[in-house]
Scaffold this active site. Structure first.
Site, short mmCIF file in Angstrom:
data_model
loop_
_atom_site.label_atom_id
_atom_site.label_comp_id
_atom_site.label_asym_id
_atom_site.label_seq_id
_atom_site.Cartn_x
_atom_site.Cartn_y
_atom_site.Cartn_z
CB THR A 129 -0.96 -0.02 1.14
OG1 THR A 129 -0.23 -0.17 2.46
CG2 THR A 129 -1.74 -1.14 1.18
CB THR B 181 1.14 5.61 3.75
OG1 THR B 181 0.16 6.39 3.07
CG2 THR B 181 1.76 6.36 5.09
CB CYS B 182 2.52 0.49 4.23
SG CYS B 182 1.11 0.63 4.93
CB SER B 183 5.11 0.49 -0.27
OG SER B 183 4.33 -0.58 -0.22
#
Length: 162
Positions: A48, A50-52
């Site tokens: 995803t 923001t996560c990545s």
């Protein structure tokens, strides 16, 4: 269930990951954390945005600094299966210290009280974005985001708390 908080002991739970020999392993959180100072951070999902692009890279980039400040383990948990977590981990070839742990059925995330219902968007049960500083199984810092925010759970935020 109330979310995990400062002063609480982390629950035990078993998560999946691939070891250095590329073998699927089941590992208990307590075996990785007992007698150690660890960071456990959770994200809503592998791959995803923001996560990545922000959350995980921050911990990879600051891993040496965190280790120099006494952190023994940096554990990433996501509600994805171990194969997805393995594929995601491979997108960070410079990673030497962050362990990618799979909580495929959100069992551990639920035990922490940090699940997030994203069923309306077709994503099912996920994890709230969080970062915990844990010392010998006791939570010393618990930073948990509201909704989809990324304001208090970065590597830089936890470094300030050390």
């Amino acid at each position: 269930m109330a979310p995990i908080a400062v002063g609480d002991s982390i629950p035990n739970g078993t998560l999946g990951h691939f070891d250095k020999e590329d073998e699927l392993q089941q590992v208990s959180i307590h075996s990785l954390s007992a007698g150690k100072k660890v960071i456990i951070f959770g994200v809503p999902g592998a791959f995803t945005p923001t996560c990545s692009m922000k959350h995980v890279p921050g911990f990879i980039d600051h891993a040496e600094e965190l280790k120099s400040k006494g952190i023994d383990e940096i554990l990433l948990i996501s509600v994805n299966d171990p194969y997805v977590m393995k594929a995601w981990a491979k997108t960070y070839p410079d990673n030497k210290h962050v362990k990618f742990l799979a909580d495929g059925s959100a069992t551990y995330t639920h035990a922490l009280g940090l699940e997030l219902d994203l069923g309306e968007g077709g994503l099912g049960t996920r994890s709230r974005r969080f970062t915990l500083l844990v010392d010998d199984l006791k939570v010393k810092v618990a930073n948990v985001e509201s909704g989809g925010e990324f304001t208090v759970t970065s590597a830089e935020d936890i470094i300030k708390a050390l």
